[in-house]
Design a protein around this motif. Structure first.
Motif: not given
Length: 241
Positions: A9-18
């Protein structure tokens, strides 16, 4: 409906890189479930977040926000060591470039994941031979990657992905380096594996692959834009004349 909980299950997944001090969000607020025994395609153009999403589902990366559950367990709550063990035992990876080790023959390449599972050498080789047989490549067990065609190398890679009896197989553009005929043979192998109960997620930009799956998830600019089910369109075999 079986009432069984989803495998992932994925729930409101975000992935941010710098990158160079600038925040770049590759995946934005994505939520969906993957059921046991499902075969689905994740589609989108280059830069849509497909590979980032695969890395998170495959426990190679963690979300910046949101949560991913594997069999109801939040993977972010696990130690890196526990995630590594879980990844080795539960996730099988198939890549466009095969990722076989040039100095190892087919059976050694297939057996490699079991090293990280603590399996002794004799058992590793026995299970690797069984996995090769399952994909029709036992006769190539002693051959090195340079001695194999692209399709044969991809079958070896699939055997390697299956050897630990994973909960899910993640295939990233698995036919991208193959001609259409050989690619069709590899997709037919995935069809057979799924019919036997294997959960499979294929990351692709090819609509032809998506038509063979029962479900297609589409991403654009890191966002989920559609999640559709369909009747798989599998090319009919041409009878021999």
């Amino acid at each position: 409906m079986t009432g069984r909980p989803p495998l992932i299950s994925l729930r409101s997944v975000c992935r941010t890189y710098r990158m160079d001090g600038v925040a770049v969000t590759a995946v934005r607020n994505v939520s969906f479930d993957i059921a046991r025994g499902e075969i689905l395609a994740v589609m989108g153009p280059s830069g849509s977040g497909k590979s980032t999403l695969m890395n998170m589902i495959g426990l190679l990366d963690l979300p910046s926000e949101g949560a991913i559950y594997l069999e109801r367990e939040n993977v972010a709550d696990l130690s890196e060591d526990r995630r590594s063990v879980l990844r080795a035992r539960s996730i099988g990876f198939v890549f466009q470039s095969y990722n076989l080790l040039a100095r190892h023959n087919a059976v050694e390449n297939v057996a490699l994941p079991l090293v990280y599972c603590g399996v002794n050498r004799k058992e590793r080789i026995t299970r690797a031979e069984q996995s090769l047989e399952a994909v029709g490549m036992l006769h190539r067990a002693q051959h090195f990657p340079r001695q194999l065609s692209g399709g044969e190398q991809q079958r070896i890679a699939i055997a390697r992905a299956l050897i630990a009896s994973p909960l899910i197989v993640l295939a990233d553009e698995p036919t991208g380096a193959l001609d259409s005929r050989t690619g069709g043979e590899i997709l037919a192998l995935f069809d057979a594996l799924n019919e036997a109960g294997q959960t499979i997620v294929m990351i692709t930009h090819d609509p032809g692959i998506a038509t063979r799956c029962r479900r297609t998830i589409r991403l654009h600019d890191g966002q989920l834009v559609s999640d559709e089910t369909q009747v798989p369109l599998v090319p009919k075999r041409i009878a021999a004349s």
